[in-house]
Design an enzyme around this catalytic site. Structure first.
Site, PDB file in Angstrom:
ATOM      1  N   ASP A   1      34.177  57.868  36.851  1.00 24.22           N
ATOM      2  CA  ASP A   1      34.889  56.651  37.005  1.00 24.22           C
ATOM      3  C   ASP A   1      34.840  55.808  35.640  1.00 24.22           C
ATOM      4  OD1 ASP A   1      36.523  54.579  37.789  1.00 24.22           O
ATOM      5  OD2 ASP A   1      34.737  53.836  39.291  1.00 24.22           O
ATOM      6  N   HIS A   2      35.903  55.491  35.353  1.00 20.46           N
ATOM      7  CA  HIS A   2      35.863  54.510  34.021  1.00 20.46           C
ATOM      8  C   HIS A   2      35.016  55.241  32.789  1.00 20.46           C
ATOM      9  CE1 HIS A   2      38.407  51.244  35.493  1.00 20.46           C
ATOM     10  NE2 HIS A   2      37.554  51.499  36.744  1.00 20.46           N
TER      11      HIS A   2
ATOM     12  N   GLU B   1      42.855  61.130  34.763  1.00 16.18           N
ATOM     13  CA  GLU B   1      43.595  60.096  34.897  1.00 16.18           C
ATOM     14  C   GLU B   1      43.328  59.052  33.850  1.00 16.18           C
ATOM     15  OE1 GLU B   1      43.220  57.684  38.985  1.00 16.18           O
ATOM     16  OE2 GLU B   1      42.348  56.191  37.544  1.00 16.18           O
TER      17      GLU B   1
ATOM     18  N   LYS C   1      37.272  42.137  43.577  1.00 16.33           N
ATOM     19  CA  LYS C   1      36.500  43.203  44.215  1.00 16.33           C
ATOM     20  C   LYS C   1      36.374  42.972  45.730  1.00 16.33           C
ATOM     21  CE  LYS C   1      35.504  45.793  40.741  1.00 16.33           C
ATOM     22  NZ  LYS C   1      35.711  47.259  40.805  1.00 16.33           N
TER      23      LYS C   1
ATOM     24  N   HIS D   1      43.847  50.540  41.246  1.00 13.39           N
ATOM     25  CA  HIS D   1      42.297  50.206  41.131  1.00 13.39           C
ATOM     26  C   HIS D   1      42.069  48.935  41.909  1.00 13.39           C
ATOM     27  CE1 HIS D   1      40.881  53.032  37.565  1.00 13.39           C
ATOM     28  NE2 HIS D   1      42.016  53.765  38.383  1.00 13.39           N
TER      29      HIS D   1
END
EC number: 5.1.2.7
Length: 426
Positions: free
Chosen positions: A78-79, A175, A217, A257
């Site tokens: 991720d990221h 991605e 978040k 996201h």
């Protein structure tokens, strides 16, 4: 390797809830829809907790074996960037290439000139299938968009080729993420970006643009839902156009996201998917770490005591905990209860403040966001926290599964009504 039409990113910071998360996808299959789980965990989270991507893979593989899951599943780096990708090369098969830090940094002038010259087909009137609006890309817009995004896409190409050199072409899902930036990309900008992605020969299967509004978040979407739906529809139309024009993968879809708990936009996402007969990657679906805390608090005794202690420690260190997440949280300090108040709460009082049930008068989004970024506190508790996760596995697993299935999968992929935290799956 092809990502299925519907997929959910599920985070598991402490690698204890893979079975409970997978169970939500099993419930989806029983309800008639295939939703593929993608376990995501960033380099930042691994560093804070002191874990390794290989541990995520081991936990996921064990859950898949235990529950007899025969459909695809993936582990997401991720990221990641060129600086952080190495530790994810062996265990992962899904790579979220984050280019946000490179947006706005200009590519070499010769590269911009070449891109503009090569893509004269983009100039003029653009008709996107499936939408009534028509658009026009002027030479000025084409050049300005290239100046803003071309360097970022070139950096994504470097990361992609590094992964490909190890994994081999077609053996992983790429991605591109550009959601953590200052402004939403327009559909025309997205179309131009996708042309650049095709030039870099990155066979992306999902792309995460920035939408207007705030995606804080673990709490509700803040923004105009109608505007969000319009943006999503136009982005889906732009993707369809780019796939046909540039030969990008036919299953290319949007990735949303910080998608967890954005209940107000879930009906809009579902309508857009049906309108364009396409999929979405909802990332992340369900804030599992918070469901662990809710389960511990529900269990009472030592579990509740530890949950209260974690809140007190997070409250004391709230500034340092919040800094890395400043762009994706919105905490009002005067809305945070003092630790001595929380220390006197019952199990029900703690869980009703933390659980994302907006119908509850006790729900506190400030407390929820602080605890969301406070997983570092739990990590420092070490075996005490992990032992309580294991001894309270049943009640925690129930919360994790119901959260992902009832409040995320049902409204997004099945088009059903999102259930509140006080309702449960029969």
């Amino acid at each position: 390797m092809e990502l299925s039409k519907y997929s959910v990113g599920v985070g598991d910071r402490f690698a204890h809830q893979a079975k409970a998360q997978l169970q939500a996808c099993i419930l989806a299959a029983k309800a008639g829809v295939e939703v593929i789980p993608v376990w995501n965990k960033s380099n930042r989270e691994h560093t804070i907790i002191g874990s390794e991507p290989s541990q995520t893979r081991a936990a996921v593989d064990a859950a898949v074996k235990a529950l007899g899951w025969t459909k695809p599943y993936h582990c997401d780096a991720d990221h990641i960037t060129i600086a952080t990708v190495d530790r994810f090369l062996a265990p992962c098969d899904f790579y979220t290439i984050d280019v946000a830090d490179y947006i706005g940094k200009p590519a070499e002038q010769a590269s911009i000139d070449a891109f503009v010259s090569h893509h004269s087909e983009l100039l003029g009137k653009i008709k996107l299938e499936g939408v009534d609006e028509s658009f026009e890309i002027t030479p000025e817009l084409l050049r300005a968009t290239a100046a803003k995004f071309l360097f970022a896409v070139q950096e994504a190409g470097k990361v992609y080729r590094k992964i490909e050199s190890v994994k081999g072409a077609g053996n992983f899902i790429p991605e591109i993420s550009m959601d953590e930036t200052d402004a939403a990309q327009s559909p025309l900008e997205l179309l131009i970006i996708l042309a650049a992605v095709a030039d870099e020969k990155i066979p992306i299967q999902t792309i995460a643009p920035k939408f207007s509004g705030r995606f804080n978040k673990g709490v509700e979407y803040v923004g105009d839902v109608e505007q969000f739906e319009r943006e999503m529809a136009l982005d889906m139309a732009a993707i369809r156009h780019a796939v046909a024009q540039y030969g990008l993968p036919k299953n290319l879809k949007l990735s949303v996201h910080s998608g967890s708990d954005k209940f107000s936009i879930y009906p809009a996402i579902h309508r857009c998917m049906k309108r364009f007969d396409t999929g979405v990657h909802l990332k992340t679906a369900g804030t599992t770490w918070l469901e662990e805390l809710i389960g511990l608090a529900e269990a009472g005794g030592d579990g509740l005591a530890l949950a209260k202690q974690i809140y007190a420690d997070a409250y004391a260190h709230r500034e340092e905990l919040c800094v890395p997440y400043a762009t994706v949280i919105d905490i009002h300090p005067d809305g945070l209860p003092a630790p001595e108040v929380v220390n006197g709460w019952s199990s029900d009082e703690f869980t009703s403040a933390l659980r994302h049930d907006q119908s509850s008068p006790n729900y506190n989004p400030n407390l929820r966001q602080l605890l969301h970024v406070g997983f570092k506190i739990a990590a420092k508790k070490g075996s005490r926290y992990l032992d309580l996760l294991e001894s309270n596995e049943e009640i925690i697993a129930k919360n994790v599964t119901e959260n992902i299935f009832d409040r995320h999968i049902v409204p997004v992929f099945l088009g059903g009504k999102q259930k509140s935290g006080s309702e449960h799956t029969a």
